[in-house]
Write a protein that holds these residues in place. Structure first.
Motif, PDB file in Angstrom:
ATOM      1  N   LEU A  29      -3.022 -18.007   5.756  1.00  0.00           N
ATOM      2  CA  LEU A  29      -1.717 -18.216   5.123  1.00  0.00           C
ATOM      3  C   LEU A  29      -0.932 -16.901   5.086  1.00  0.00           C
ATOM      4  CD1 LEU A  29       0.212 -20.119   3.586  1.00  0.00           C
ATOM      5  CD2 LEU A  29      -1.072 -19.590   1.486  1.00  0.00           C
ATOM      6  N   GLY A  30      -1.617 -15.818   4.753  1.00  0.00           N
ATOM      7  CA  GLY A  30      -0.970 -14.503   4.725  1.00  0.00           C
ATOM      8  C   GLY A  30      -0.457 -14.111   6.098  1.00  0.00           C
ATOM      9  N   LYS A  31      -1.260 -14.351   7.121  1.00  0.00           N
ATOM     10  CA  LYS A  31      -0.868 -14.026   8.496  1.00  0.00           C
ATOM     11  C   LYS A  31       0.338 -14.873   8.911  1.00  0.00           C
ATOM     12  CE  LYS A  31      -1.941 -12.177  12.641  1.00  0.00           C
ATOM     13  NZ  LYS A  31      -0.737 -12.500  13.365  1.00  0.00           N
ATOM     14  N   ALA A  32       0.335 -16.138   8.526  1.00  0.00           N
ATOM     15  CA  ALA A  32       1.458 -17.017   8.875  1.00  0.00           C
ATOM     16  C   ALA A  32       2.747 -16.517   8.205  1.00  0.00           C
ATOM     17  CB  ALA A  32       1.148 -18.458   8.464  1.00  0.00           C
ATOM     18  N   ILE A  33       2.657 -16.150   6.939  1.00  0.00           N
ATOM     19  CA  ILE A  33       3.847 -15.658   6.228  1.00  0.00           C
ATOM     20  C   ILE A  33       4.333 -14.356   6.879  1.00  0.00           C
ATOM     21  CG2 ILE A  33       4.700 -14.721   4.028  1.00  0.00           C
ATOM     22  CD1 ILE A  33       2.788 -16.750   2.629  1.00  0.00           C
ATOM     23  N   ASN A  34       3.405 -13.475   7.189  1.00  0.00           N
ATOM     24  CA  ASN A  34       3.770 -12.202   7.810  1.00  0.00           C
ATOM     25  C   ASN A  34       4.449 -12.425   9.169  1.00  0.00           C
ATOM     26  OD1 ASN A  34       3.856  -9.358   7.816  1.00  0.00           O
ATOM     27  ND2 ASN A  34       2.071  -9.275   9.140  1.00  0.00           N
ATOM     28  N   ASP A  35       3.873 -13.315   9.962  1.00  0.00           N
ATOM     29  CA  ASP A  35       4.470 -13.626  11.269  1.00  0.00           C
ATOM     30  C   ASP A  35       5.876 -14.215  11.098  1.00  0.00           C
ATOM     31  OD1 ASP A  35       2.162 -12.748  12.393  1.00  0.00           O
ATOM     32  OD2 ASP A  35       1.609 -14.647  13.350  1.00  0.00           O
ATOM     33  N   ALA A  36       6.007 -15.120  10.128  1.00  0.00           N
ATOM     34  CA  ALA A  36       7.301 -15.771   9.914  1.00  0.00           C
ATOM     35  C   ALA A  36       8.355 -14.771   9.426  1.00  0.00           C
ATOM     36  CB  ALA A  36       7.153 -16.925   8.926  1.00  0.00           C
ATOM     37  N   LEU A  37       7.928 -13.733   8.717  1.00  0.00           N
ATOM     38  CA  LEU A  37       8.871 -12.721   8.213  1.00  0.00           C
ATOM     39  C   LEU A  37       9.424 -11.854   9.338  1.00  0.00           C
ATOM     40  CD1 LEU A  37       7.047 -11.576   4.950  1.00  0.00           C
ATOM     41  CD2 LEU A  37       9.403 -12.446   5.056  1.00  0.00           C
TER      42      LEU A  37
END
Ligand SMILES: [Mn+2]
Length: 205
Positions: A80-88
């Motif tokens: 989830l953290g990686k997904a948020i970081n990628d989306a940012l």
């Protein structure tokens, strides 16, 4: 409506011998979610995170729950953290900092966040219950730890007082959600700039 440079959407798939996770996020959503971790109480917490951050989250995890909840919750934090970081993306225009005090009945929790690219977790949360719905409550720290690492958040979560384990945990997730909602918002006054004198929010230096 604010125009964004890019869609702030990301999909992460991660499969190991311990967990198989697929998670999709849309940072500019309205809190829609479909979450299936195999742990109904954890689903309830992640639904709070989505609902109050307005991040749409689709998440499916098949984990080795026959061992315990540890790998599942830790790896979901990472994905989830990686997904948020990628989306940012490059974090252009985001507010970056936020904090929030979240009351829930008898308890009060504070979450402060810097979407800095520099992972750090302060977790001052004493949980009176040893387990909740068969999840060892100490594992919740592992979720916040892997989330902050993978997302690149400096994250300080502190329960100031409270006695009910369900309330304390839920207030941590809600307080994170509301802080996150603000911190990742595009600031119309500064929408073309990366909010750092360094000019980047990618790393630790
Ligand atoms: Mn609840």
């Amino acid at each position: 409506m604010t125009k964004f440079n890019e869609n702030r959407i990301a999909l992460i798939k991660r499969k190991t011998n311990e967990t198989n996770i697929e998670v999709k996020v849309n940072l500019d959503g309205d809190g829609k979610n479909f979450i299936d971790t195999g742990l109904p109480f954890f689903d309830h917490m992640l639904e709070q995170l989505s609902k109050h951050s307005l991040i749409d989250i689709q998440l499916k995890c098949i984990g080795d729950l026959q061992i315990d909840a540890h790998h599942t919750m830790e790896d979901i934090g990472w994905a989830l953290g990686k997904a948020i970081n990628d989306a940012l993306g490059n974090k252009r225009g985001i507010k970056r900092y936020s904090f929030n005090y979240l009351p829930m009945d008898e308890c009060l929790t504070r979450c402060c966040i810097d979407v800095s690219g520099r992972p750090w977790l302060i977790w001052n949360v004493f949980l009176p219950g040893i387990t909740i719905k068969k999840i060892e409550t100490e594992i919740f720290r592992e979720f916040f730890q892997s989330l902050s690492q993978a997302a690149g958040f400096t994250l300080h979560v502190e329960n100031l007082y409270g006695t009910n384990t369900h309330h304390i945990l839920e207030s941590c997730f809600k307080s994170l959600a509301i802080s996150l909602r603000e911190a990742i918002k595009i600031d119309p006054q500064n929408s073309n700039n990366i909010p750092s004198t360094k000019g980047t929010l990618f790393g630790s230096n």
